[in-house]
Scaffold this active site. Structure first.
Site, PDB file in Angstrom:
ATOM      1  N   ASP A 124      -8.031  38.194 -11.961  1.00 23.91           N
ATOM      2  CA  ASP A 124      -6.695  38.216 -11.389  1.00 23.91           C
ATOM      3  C   ASP A 124      -6.827  38.532  -9.900  1.00 23.91           C
ATOM      4  O   ASP A 124      -7.864  39.003  -9.432  1.00 23.91           O
ATOM      5  CB  ASP A 124      -5.832  39.256 -12.107  1.00 23.91           C
ATOM      6  CG  ASP A 124      -4.345  39.028 -11.867  1.00 23.91           C
ATOM      7  OD1 ASP A 124      -3.994  38.073 -11.154  1.00 23.91           O
ATOM      8  OD2 ASP A 124      -3.546  39.823 -12.389  1.00 23.91           O
ATOM      9  N   ALA A 139       4.999  36.715 -14.600  1.00 23.44           N
ATOM     10  CA  ALA A 139       6.158  37.615 -14.601  1.00 23.44           C
ATOM     11  C   ALA A 139       6.940  37.576 -15.904  1.00 23.44           C
ATOM     12  O   ALA A 139       8.174  37.661 -15.910  1.00 23.44           O
ATOM     13  CB  ALA A 139       7.070  37.297 -13.414  1.00 23.44           C
TER      14      ALA A 139
END
Length: 490
Positions: A92, A195
């Site tokens: 990430d 998200a």
């Protein structure tokens, strides 16, 4: 897309193979990427590989980038040596930290270069994780910024490292679809849906289903879809049926630290358990009381391992369900574990037309297990394909019983599918296993099929012989259709 191959479908669920060239491995999907904190490893990556069969994991390059202790070792030795893991490693970028703290001190180009330099196999640009329910103006602005960063990412020389293209857009379906189309246009390799963790934390599985469906409309069948932060096994089947291929989470470790015990139906507190409802090695070798009496570190380790066994076990269950063609039955079963999962399942079925596009035409069996089964893609497909059949007749009998020579042609009727040519009676899905005490939804779906057939042939006289259909179903049948009870005399 050349590094991802789909081998089988069920609904939008896919059995796939993701070739990760830099690692020299091919990852079987759907699968889970355990999150490994480079500073705190509850279960060693080598154990993830040897004991649980992990082919891929994910760690945070932004943490490594800012670590005084690990940055140089990562650059000198590479991630695989640092973590002692020979499978594929995804990293990430710091977007999570951006969402949590509002700012990070690295650019997309810098973090991608760093990910490449430490030997990451799948890198991630710095996108803008737009939370659910923000105002549309913010969602549009941040989506535009994310796309700009993805386009900049395509200019970075990453060699054999695959690069992901996160899809944002908050809870606006049209923005999610647009974001997915834009991500696809970059030609990047893996498509994380970003998200969505707040939706899962708040048990908003219906909203999650709508977000995933919108993203899939934009992506089509391009590349593997990664549902960022999805690690609870109770939702794997639903997410897979919507077309997600990769999941990741640190839940196995975070729950263990809080004495939480994973099941496919939810999460239990260790203090509330007298028996372990599981057959994994941890649960067969120990009792809840025994674990409670152990030192904190030992108990945490064993709980984390149990949580991993449940997680990987559900991944295997989902894979086999796709292979066997009964993924929707699995989704139905899992939806009974929590009311909000049932909301998610019902939202999924509102996208049945979308799921039908990749759903196999023929499978071994169709099991009618709930009222939701009446809305499955197979039922929708049968109704839509009634226009393929020609009726060269003035009068047609639609019946749950036998034929009658008084009519030019006789068709069968079976809930929830409705009318069908009698010669197809032994073909899928008309061979469905339906409870004797059929519910109202099945009859109503069958009536929808009757209404469609009648609308396609307005000059034909139809008679429907039914077996005590409820009034709500009969109300759907067009007025011109003659109705008779199955047991009425001619």
């Amino acid at each position: 897309m050349t590094n991802f191959e789909v081998r089988a479908y069920d609904a939008a669920g896919r059995l796939g193979e993701l070739e990760v060239p830099r690692a020299g491995v091919t990852v079987q999907t759907p699968t889970i990427l355990p999150v490994v904190n480079p500073h705190v490893q509850t279960v060693d990556p080598s154990a993830l590989e040897s004991e649980f069969g992990a082919e891929i994991l994910i760690t945070n390059s932004y943490i490594l980038h800012g670590s005084e202790d690990l940055r140089e070792p990562a650059l000198e030795r590479g991630l695989h040596d640092l973590l002692d893991f020979s499978g594929a490693i995804m990293t990430d970028s710091g977007s999570f930290q951006l969402a949590e703290y509002g700012d990070i001190d690295v650019t997309t180009e810098e973090i991608l270069q760093f990910q490449h330099d430490i030997g990451s196999d799948i890198g991630t640009p710095v996108d803008i994780p737009t939370p659910p329910d923000v105002d549309r103006e913010r969602a549009e602005s941040e989506l535009e910024t994310t796309q700009e960063r993805l386009e900049r990412a395509t200019a970075v020389d990453t060699g054999e490292m695959l690069v992901s293209a996160p899809v944002q857009g908050s809870t606006y379906p049209d923005l999610r679809e647009q974001g997915a189309r834009d991500a696809k246009s970059t030609g990047l390799d893996v498509f994380p849906l970003g998200a969505v963790v707040p939706l899962m934390n708040e048990y908003r599985y219906a909203d999650l289903a709508d977000v995933v469906a919108a993203c899939k409309r934009g992506l089509g069948e391009t590349g593997p879809v990664h549902l960022f932060g999805a690690g609870h096994p109770m939702m794997f089947a639903m997410a897979a049926a919507l077309g997600c291929d990769l999941f990741d989470s640190a839940a196995y470790a975070l729950y263990a630290r809080d004495d939480r015990y994973l099941t496919v139906r939810g999460t239990e507190l260790l203090d509330d358990l007298e028996y372990f409802p599981c057959q994994c090695p941890v649960c067969t070798d120990h009792t809840p009381a025994g674990l409670r009496s152990m030192a904190d570190d030992t108990r945490e380790d064993l709980l984390a391992r149990h949580n991993l066994h449940v997680t990987y076990g559900e991944i295997r269950t989902v894979r086999q369900a796709i292979r066997s063609g009964n993924l929707m039955e699995l989704v139905d079963s899992r939806a009974r574990g929590h009311p909000t999962m049932l909301d998610g399942y019902r939202a999924l079925l509102s996208h049945a037309e979308q799921l039908e596009r990749t759903d196999p035409v023929s499978k071994d069996a169709f099991f009618y297990t709930s009222t939701e089964s009446a809305r499955r893609p197979e039922v929708l497909r049968h109704h839509e394909r009634l226009d393929r059949f020609e009726l060269d007749a003035d009068s047609v009998l639609l019946t749950e019983g036998g034929s009658n020579d008084r009519y030019d042609e006789t068709w069968g009727v079976v809930p929830p599918f409705g009318p069908y040519p009698r010669e197809l009676a032994e073909t899928y899905p008309l061979t469905a296993e339906v409870p004797e005490r059929t519910d109202r939804a099945a009859y109503e779906a069958a009536a929808d099929g009757v209404a469609r057939l009648v609308s396609l042939h307005p000059d034909v006289e139809f008679t429907l012989v039914h077996d005590d259909w409820p009034a709500t179903a009969l109300e759907t049948v067009p007025d011109g259709v003659r109705l008779r009870d199955l047991h009425a005399r001619d």
